[in-house]
Structure formats: structure tokens, C-alpha cells
Scaffold this motif. Structure first.
Motif, PDB file in Angstrom:
ATOM      1  N   ARG A  24       1.020  -1.140   0.196  1.00 13.56           N
ATOM      2  CA  ARG A  24       0.009  -0.208   0.262  1.00 13.56           C
ATOM      3  C   ARG A  24       0.762   1.019   0.537  1.00 13.56           C
ATOM      4  N   PRO A  25       0.127   1.783  -0.508  1.00 12.96           N
ATOM      5  CA  PRO A  25       1.138   3.620  -0.597  1.00 12.96           C
ATOM      6  C   PRO A  25       1.744   3.653   0.743  1.00 12.96           C
ATOM      7  N   GLU A  26       0.645   4.069   1.244  1.00 13.10           N
ATOM      8  CA  GLU A  26       1.485   4.963   2.923  1.00 13.10           C
ATOM      9  C   GLU A  26       2.503   3.735   3.645  1.00 13.10           C
ATOM     10  N   ASN A  27       2.703   2.327   2.850  1.00 16.46           N
ATOM     11  CA  ASN A  27       3.522   1.755   3.851  1.00 16.46           C
ATOM     12  C   ASN A  27       5.266   1.502   2.662  1.00 16.46           C
ATOM     13  N   ILE A  28       5.439   2.842   1.841  1.00 14.35           N
ATOM     14  CA  ILE A  28       6.432   2.674   1.142  1.00 14.35           C
ATOM     15  C   ILE A  28       7.276   4.587   1.391  1.00 14.35           C
ATOM     16  N   HIS A  29       8.381   4.116   2.078  1.00 14.29           N
ATOM     17  CA  HIS A  29       8.636   5.036   2.397  1.00 14.29           C
ATOM     18  C   HIS A  29       9.888   5.945   1.903  1.00 14.29           C
ATOM     19  N   VAL A  30       9.466   6.997   1.424  1.00 15.55           N
ATOM     20  CA  VAL A  30       9.891   7.961   0.370  1.00 15.55           C
ATOM     21  C   VAL A  30      11.249   8.787   0.736  1.00 15.55           C
ATOM     22  N   SER A  31      12.618   8.715   0.608  1.00 15.23           N
ATOM     23  CA  SER A  31      13.898   9.565   1.542  1.00 15.23           C
ATOM     24  C   SER A  31      14.870   9.563   0.615  1.00 15.23           C
ATOM     25  N   GLU A  32      15.728  10.881   1.008  1.00 19.33           N
ATOM     26  CA  GLU A  32      16.784  11.533   0.076  1.00 19.33           C
ATOM     27  C   GLU A  32      18.183  10.051   0.134  1.00 19.33           C
ATOM     28  N   GLN A  33      18.325  10.021   1.277  1.00 15.32           N
ATOM     29  CA  GLN A  33      19.450   8.433   1.011  1.00 15.32           C
ATOM     30  C   GLN A  33      18.928   7.204   0.822  1.00 15.32           C
ATOM     31  N   PRO A  34      19.413   6.259   1.125  1.00 12.86           N
ATOM     32  CA  PRO A  34      18.432   4.596   1.216  1.00 12.86           C
ATOM     33  C   PRO A  34      18.542   4.416   2.587  1.00 12.86           C
ATOM     34  N   GLN A  35      17.745   3.559   2.571  1.00 11.70           N
ATOM     35  CA  GLN A  35      17.265   3.408   4.399  1.00 11.70           C
ATOM     36  C   GLN A  35      17.631   2.628   4.955  1.00 11.70           C
ATOM     37  N   ASN A  36      18.194   1.153   3.758  1.00 11.22           N
ATOM     38  CA  ASN A  36      18.636   0.123   3.847  1.00 11.22           C
ATOM     39  C   ASN A  36      18.898  -0.645   2.269  1.00 11.22           C
ATOM     40  N   ALA A  37      19.906  -2.006   2.016  1.00  9.14           N
ATOM     41  CA  ALA A  37      20.209  -2.818   1.324  1.00  9.14           C
ATOM     42  C   ALA A  37      18.994  -2.806   0.316  1.00  9.14           C
ATOM     43  N   ALA A  38      17.978  -3.000   1.311  1.00  9.23           N
ATOM     44  CA  ALA A  38      16.189  -2.265  -0.516  1.00  9.23           C
ATOM     45  C   ALA A  38      15.772  -2.066  -0.356  1.00  9.23           C
ATOM     46  N   SER A  39      16.775  -0.461  -0.840  1.00  6.71           N
ATOM     47  CA  SER A  39      15.634   0.530  -1.002  1.00  6.71           C
ATOM     48  C   SER A  39      16.379   1.075  -2.263  1.00  6.71           C
ATOM     49  N   ILE A  40      14.886   1.389  -3.217  1.00  6.54           N
ATOM     50  CA  ILE A  40      15.181   1.270  -4.822  1.00  6.54           C
ATOM     51  C   ILE A  40      15.084   2.785  -5.076  1.00  6.54           C
ATOM     52  N   PRO A  41      16.254   2.409  -5.932  1.00  2.39           N
ATOM     53  CA  PRO A  41      16.372   4.210  -6.380  1.00  2.39           C
ATOM     54  C   PRO A  41      15.306   4.441  -7.395  1.00  2.39           C
ATOM     55  N   VAL A  42      14.554   5.785  -7.671  1.00  2.00           N
ATOM     56  CA  VAL A  42      13.186   6.523  -7.943  1.00  2.00           C
ATOM     57  C   VAL A  42      13.589   7.999  -8.551  1.00  2.00           C
ATOM     58  N   ILE A  43      13.126   7.773  -9.468  1.00  2.61           N
ATOM     59  CA  ILE A  43      12.603   9.796  -9.640  1.00  2.61           C
ATOM     60  C   ILE A  43      11.472   9.916  -9.610  1.00  2.61           C
ATOM     61  N   VAL A  44      11.054  10.993  -9.305  1.00  4.90           N
ATOM     62  CA  VAL A  44       9.481  11.590  -8.341  1.00  4.90           C
ATOM     63  C   VAL A  44       9.070  11.918 -10.372  1.00  4.90           C
ATOM     64  N   ASP A  45       7.728  11.205 -10.771  1.00  5.49           N
ATOM     65  CA  ASP A  45       7.438  11.984 -11.686  1.00  5.49           C
ATOM     66  C   ASP A  45       5.923  12.351 -11.555  1.00  5.49           C
ATOM     67  N   LYS A  46       5.846  12.186 -10.350  1.00  3.41           N
ATOM     68  CA  LYS A  46       4.563  13.931 -10.040  1.00  3.41           C
ATOM     69  C   LYS A  46       3.658  13.705  -8.919  1.00  3.41           C
ATOM     70  N   ILE A  47       3.684  15.033  -8.372  1.00  2.73           N
ATOM     71  CA  ILE A  47       3.035  14.890  -7.141  1.00  2.73           C
ATOM     72  C   ILE A  47       1.594  15.182  -6.956  1.00  2.73           C
ATOM     73  N   VAL A  48       0.466  15.407  -6.440  1.00  2.00           N
ATOM     74  CA  VAL A  48      -1.231  15.015  -6.180  1.00  2.00           C
ATOM     75  C   VAL A  48      -0.671  15.294  -4.950  1.00  2.00           C
ATOM     76  N   ASP A  49      -1.461  16.365  -4.252  1.00  2.00           N
ATOM     77  CA  ASP A  49      -1.471  17.570  -3.344  1.00  2.00           C
ATOM     78  C   ASP A  49      -2.637  16.679  -3.094  1.00  2.00           C
ATOM     79  N   TYR A  50      -3.461  16.011  -1.626  1.00  2.00           N
ATOM     80  CA  TYR A  50      -5.138  16.344  -1.583  1.00  2.00           C
ATOM     81  C   TYR A  50      -4.903  16.821  -0.322  1.00  2.00           C
ATOM     82  N   GLY A  51      -4.285  17.815   0.148  1.00  2.72           N
ATOM     83  CA  GLY A  51      -4.065  18.459   1.506  1.00  2.72           C
ATOM     84  C   GLY A  51      -3.917  17.368   2.780  1.00  2.72           C
ATOM     85  N   ARG A  52      -4.455  16.892   2.973  1.00  4.03           N
ATOM     86  CA  ARG A  52      -4.097  16.336   4.694  1.00  4.03           C
ATOM     87  C   ARG A  52      -3.552  15.098   3.776  1.00  4.03           C
TER      88      ARG A  52
END
Length: 366
Positions: free
Chosen positions: A283-311
Motif C-alpha cells: 500500500r502507498p502509505e507503506n512506502i517510505h521515500v527518502s533522499e538517502q537509502p534506508q537499507n539494502a532494499a531501498s530502490i532508486p526512483v525518480i519523482v514523476d508526479k505529485i498530487v496534493d490532497y491536503g491531508r
């Protein structure tokens, strides 16, 4: 001591011509339970409700109300109240008279009738419309009258078919809270049909997820969300929708995009998986996004789109293999085209058989 069953369906099948709408349904609803039927349009929810109410006849199987077959029980309807999706109001009666009619039929004393009616009129913001005819009301107002008519009757069994679908958002939340409060006080047996996940999650003691006339899963809101029995339930429940990724089992390890995702070897050993493809649900809330890898399983990604829902903010992330995944956060610090890392919370990863679409771990936990 097991709870008494108010409603029981045993191998019930309903067909319209050659189309099977309800397919050998088995269901037990306990006395005083609030059960929500949730599913996509056309899955058989409303038909199932009409079968319970005796408004449709099953082609096979039996339906028991308090242990008695509805085919043989001539008085069971007196213990029902039903809110129809199409309102079913008496066009020649005012709002007040529509609400009062069933109480008069059941010879409820006048003072008691007035007390109940005034409470419901106020609760549903209908006091100003009590002298109007249905033809003078909006769709949302008619739906509130239909809901109120069911509420004043105080029947043992209350059946509701999409009762809030045409009501304004603010009144819908109030009406939902009142239905919940009513159940907490009266302990009626309630069967509630909806396609709204928020309604289902907030109201139901249990939720029955339906698809193609079959109950896919029936359980508490928490288990439905966090431990779905199959991929259909996982993808149907939850906003934003769960990420479904194609992973691979190599030497008993779960890999996605070249990264081993689950560090708990005892969990993997229980599954006995050696090799092959697998669906990974996260689930999306169970994916942590960070500037640096948090562990060996952290996957490099690029931010493609941002949708702000307020909360919360929803991030669409692109992996090197071109696949998109969604993550949510409440304190986004990133901008489009940022190079960041996505870390999947391994304890929240769900694993599904690619052929059967079943949750591989469900039978081990239940």
C-alpha cells in the motif's frame, strides 16, 4: 457460546434468465451485527438484499430469518425495515405522513409516534420539509425521507440499499454517524449495501466483499484492509489503490527490480517458496521515500508526479525498469524529477500467487 444467527443463507443461487447473479451463496449474519455488503456495480449486492427481504425469490437454496425459512414464514416482514435505492415513497403523502405510515400500521401510540418522528426529522434536517410532498423534494431530500422511514420503525432487522448515495457530503457524514449511533443503541441487525469504502469501513462490524455474485472475503475492516484473502480484495479496498508489482522468487528470496525485499528469513521459510514469479502488494502509505537509502532494499526512483490532497501528498515514482509506483506522505519535501529512494516496509508486503491471485500467507495466518 456462539452468537445467535439472525439471517442465514444456505447455498442460495439467483438467476435472471441465463445470468447467474448470486452463485451458491452461504452467509451467516449474527443477531445485532452490522454487516456491510461492499463491491463494484453489478456484483449482486442489491439482489442479495432483496432476496433477504423476500422481494426476490431464489432459484435454489434457503434463506432463514431467526431460524425460519422465509418461504414458510408469513409474519417475518413485520420485523423488517428497508430503505430502497429508488426511495419508494408514497407520492400522495407528505414527508411527515410517509414517516408516520408504518408506525400507524403497527399501532404505535400517537405520543410515541410524535417523539420518534420529531427526533428523526431533526436528525436528518427534514423538519422544514415535513409538510411537502415527495414531488416537491430534491433527490437527496427524498433519500433522507426514505432513510428516516426506516429509522423510525425500529425493526429487528434493518436493510439499507445505498441509503446515502444522493445526499450532500456534509449531511452524509452526519447521517452516517446517526446510523452508527442508532445501531450502538438499538443493537438492530443491519445489512447495509454500499460501493463507498469509507462508509463500509466506518460502519461495519464486518464487511463482505462481493464480486460476480460471490463473497470474496468477509471479515473485520482491519483484516480486510491489512490481510486481504486475494488480489481482487486487495485492489478493490484502499484509496489510493495498492501497488501491484511483479516480483520473482530466487532461492527462497523475494526480489523486485533486482532488490531483495524481505529480510525476515523465518517468514520466507514458512512459505517454502523456491523459485518462480509472484505478485507483490504494497500500500502507498507503506512506502517510505527518502533522499538517502534506508537499507539494502531501498530502490532508486525518480519523482514523476505529485498530487496534493491536503491531508496527504501522493508521489508517483518511476523505477529504472520504467514501472510506476505510488507512495503517500504527510510532509512531502520533494519536487518533480528529484532522484530519491523508495523503501518498502517489509512487514507490510503482501504476496500473491500469480496464477490463483490468492494471498499466499492468508491460510497460514487464519
Amino acid at each position: 457460546m456462539s452468537a445467535r444467527q439472525a439471517i442465514q443463507l444456505n447455498n442460495v443461487t439467483k438467476k435472471f434468465k441465463k445470468t447467474t447473479v448470486i452463485d451458491e451463496m452461504n452467509l451467516q449474519i449474527n443477531e445485532g451485527e452490522f454487516l456491510v455488503l461492499l463491491g463494484p456495480s453489478g456484483c449482486g449486492k442489491s439482489t442479495m438484499l432483496r432476496l433477504i427481504a423476500g422481494l426476490e425469490k431464489a432459484n435454489s437454496g434457503e434463506i432463514l430469518i431467526n431460524g425460519q425459512d422465509i418461504k414458510q414464514d408469513s409474519y417475518f416482514a413485520n420485523n423488517f425495515a428497508m430503505v430502497f435505492q429508488d426511495y419508494a415513497l408514497y407520492p400522495n403523502m407528505t414527508v411527515y405522513q410517509n414517516l408516520e405510515y408504518a408506525l400507524k400500521v403497527h399501532k404505535v401510540p400517537k405520543r410515541e409516534r410524535q417523539t420518534r418522528l420529531n427526533k428523526v426529522l431533526n436528525m436528518l434536517n427534514l423538519t422544514a420539509y415535513q409538510d411537502r410532498l415527495p414531488g416537491q423534494l430534491s433527490g437527496g431530500q427524498k433519500q433522507r425521507v426514505a432513510l428516516g422511514r426506516g429509522m423510525v420503525k425500529k425493526s429487528n432487522i434493518f436493510l439499507l440499499d445505498e441509503p446515502l448515495s444522493n445526499i450532500d457530503v456534509q449531511l452524509r457524514e452526519k447521517a452516517r454517524d446517526e446510523i452508527k449511533s442508532m445501531h450502538d443503541t438499538s443493537h438492530q441487525t443491519i445489512v447495509y449495501v454500499t460501493h463507498d469504502q469509507l462508509e463500509a469501513m466506518s460502519l461495519g462490524d464486518r464487511i463482505a466483499i462481493m464480486n460476480n455474485g460471490v463473497i470474496q472475503m468477509i471479515d473485520t475492516p482491519n483484516n480486510i484492509y491489512n490481510n486481504p484473502i486475494n488480489l481482487f480484495v486487495a485492489e478493490f479496498v484502499g484509496v489510493p489503490q495498492i501497488n501491484t508489482l511483479t516480483g520473482e522468487i530466487i532461492d527462497g528470496q523475494v526480489y523486485f527490480a533486482g532488490y531483495s525485499l524481505i529480510a525476515d528469513y523465518s517468514r520466507l521459510n514458512k512459505l517454502g517458496l523456491i523459485s518462480g514469479n509472484i505478485y507483490i502488494g504494497i500500500r502507498p502509505e507503506n512506502i517510505h521515500v527518502s533522499e538517502q537509502p534506508q537499507n539494502a532494499a531501498s530502490i532508486p526512483v525518480i519523482v514523476d508526479k505529485i498530487v496534493d490532497y491536503g491531508r496527504y501528498q501522493e508521489l508517483m515514482l518511476i523505477i529504472a525498469n520504467g514501472q510506476l509506483i505510488k507512495a503517500t506522505t504527510t510532509n512531502n519535501q520533494f519536487v518533480i524529477e528529484d532522484n530519491v529512494y523508495a523503501t518498502l516496509v517489509d512487514k507490510k508486503i503482501l504476496l500473491f500467487n500469480q496464477q490463483t491471485k490468492q494471498n499466499i500467507e492468508y491460510s497460514l495466518e487464519n
